[in-house]
Scaffold this motif. Structure first.
Motif, mmCIF file in Angstrom:
data_model
loop_
_atom_site.group_PDB
_atom_site.id
_atom_site.type_symbol
_atom_site.label_atom_id
_atom_site.label_comp_id
_atom_site.label_asym_id
_atom_site.label_seq_id
_atom_site.Cartn_x
_atom_site.Cartn_y
_atom_site.Cartn_z
ATOM 1 N N PHE A 149 5.706 6.756 16.249
ATOM 2 C CA PHE A 149 5.049 6.069 15.421
ATOM 3 C C PHE A 149 5.211 6.153 14.392
ATOM 4 N N LEU A 150 4.644 5.342 13.027
ATOM 5 C CA LEU A 150 5.351 5.126 12.126
ATOM 6 C C LEU A 150 3.768 5.214 11.128
ATOM 7 N N ILE A 151 3.745 6.829 10.244
ATOM 8 C CA ILE A 151 2.932 6.820 9.429
ATOM 9 C C ILE A 151 2.335 6.485 8.331
ATOM 10 N N TYR A 152 1.871 5.882 7.280
ATOM 11 C CA TYR A 152 1.141 4.883 6.223
ATOM 12 C C TYR A 152 1.435 5.928 5.813
ATOM 13 N N GLY A 153 2.330 5.834 4.226
ATOM 14 C CA GLY A 153 2.406 6.470 3.318
ATOM 15 C C GLY A 153 0.769 6.920 2.248
ATOM 16 N N PRO A 154 1.016 7.970 2.149
ATOM 17 C CA PRO A 154 -0.431 7.930 1.717
ATOM 18 C C PRO A 154 -0.618 7.406 0.125
ATOM 19 N N ARG A 155 -1.509 7.725 -0.234
ATOM 20 C CA ARG A 155 -2.503 6.461 -1.731
ATOM 21 C C ARG A 155 -2.889 7.999 -2.528
ATOM 22 N N GLY A 192 12.346 6.296 2.652
ATOM 23 C CA GLY A 192 12.491 6.173 0.882
ATOM 24 C C GLY A 192 11.363 6.073 -0.027
ATOM 25 N N VAL A 193 11.888 6.232 -1.702
ATOM 26 C CA VAL A 193 10.808 5.601 -1.915
ATOM 27 C C VAL A 193 9.981 4.443 -2.040
ATOM 28 N N ASP A 194 11.231 3.590 -1.703
ATOM 29 C CA ASP A 194 10.813 2.422 -1.323
ATOM 30 C C ASP A 194 10.189 1.822 -0.432
ATOM 31 N N ASP A 195 9.791 2.919 0.343
ATOM 32 C CA ASP A 195 9.141 2.505 1.668
ATOM 33 C C ASP A 195 7.877 3.759 2.155
ATOM 34 N N THR A 196 8.043 4.676 1.814
ATOM 35 C CA THR A 196 7.201 6.002 1.836
ATOM 36 C C THR A 196 6.477 6.639 2.692
ATOM 37 N N SER A 197 6.562 5.286 4.341
ATOM 38 C CA SER A 197 6.349 5.668 5.101
ATOM 39 C C SER A 197 6.843 6.635 5.644
ATOM 40 N N GLU A 242 0.791 -1.634 -0.032
ATOM 41 C CA GLU A 242 -0.458 0.317 0.362
ATOM 42 C C GLU A 242 0.731 1.207 -0.468
ATOM 43 N N LYS A 243 2.064 1.283 -0.616
ATOM 44 C CA LYS A 243 2.915 2.266 -0.718
ATOM 45 C C LYS A 243 2.005 4.093 -1.652
ATOM 46 N N SER A 244 2.726 4.750 -1.334
ATOM 47 C CA SER A 244 2.618 6.186 -1.781
ATOM 48 C C SER A 244 3.185 5.345 -3.877
ATOM 49 N N ARG A 245 2.638 5.899 -4.857
ATOM 50 C CA ARG A 245 3.337 6.447 -6.110
ATOM 51 C C ARG A 245 4.322 7.175 -6.017
#
Length: 157
Positions: free
Chosen positions: A123-129, A87-92, A24-27
């Motif tokens: 906290f880890l915040i999830y990368g936006p979709r 980084g872009v391979d993770d996005t969180s 569910e990573k960011s583009r």
């Protein structure tokens, strides 16, 4: 600041090694907008993270180099680092927030506690979709910076 629930499923997150988002990573272009948005916030400076892998970017404050307390920094005892962007391979991203606020964001599906957190405020915040999620994540980052500065009256629980 009232935050709406994050829609959909939670992403998978690593259970060992550096905590990272696996699904569910960011583009890439949305991740680029996230990075640009964070580093355009007032009083923010980009540097290498003191505690995250080399692909991460540390978020530092130009007006405050030392932590008010260990709860406000991802690198306690070092230069104040309230946020770092993976980084872009993770996005969180990792942020420090008041524990109650972070747990509320966890309940709403935006976050989860940092697996290696020492204070209960990491906290880890999830990368936006989506662009709408990007706005929420940028607001959460701004809250973390306010927390680091001791300005928490705008946060809601």
């Amino acid at each position: 600041m009232l935050t709406k629930p994050r829609l959909g499923f939670r992403p998978r997150v690593s259970t060992e090694g550096p905590q990272r988002q696996l699904s569910e990573k960011s583009r890439p272009e949305l991740w680029g907008q996230l990075v640009a948005g964070i580093f355009s916030l007032p009083g923010v400076q980009e540097r290498h993270s003191q505690v995250s892998p080399p692909t991460s970017r540390g978020v530092f404050l130009t007006d405050l180099a030392s932590e008010r307390s260990a709860e406000t920094s991802l690198a306690p005892g070092q230069r104040l680092e309230p946020v770092h962007v993976h980084g872009v391979d993770d996005t969180s991203i990792h942020v420090c927030l008041p524990a109650e606020r972070g747990h509320r964001l966890t309940e709403l599906g935006w976050a989860e506690p940092h697996q290696y957190g020492d204070t209960g405020c990491e906290f880890l915040i999830y990368g936006p979709r989506t662009t709408a999620e990007l706005e929420v994540v940028l607001t959460i980052v701004a809250e973390s910076l306010d927390f680091a500065r001791g300005n928490t009256e705008r946060m809601s629980h």
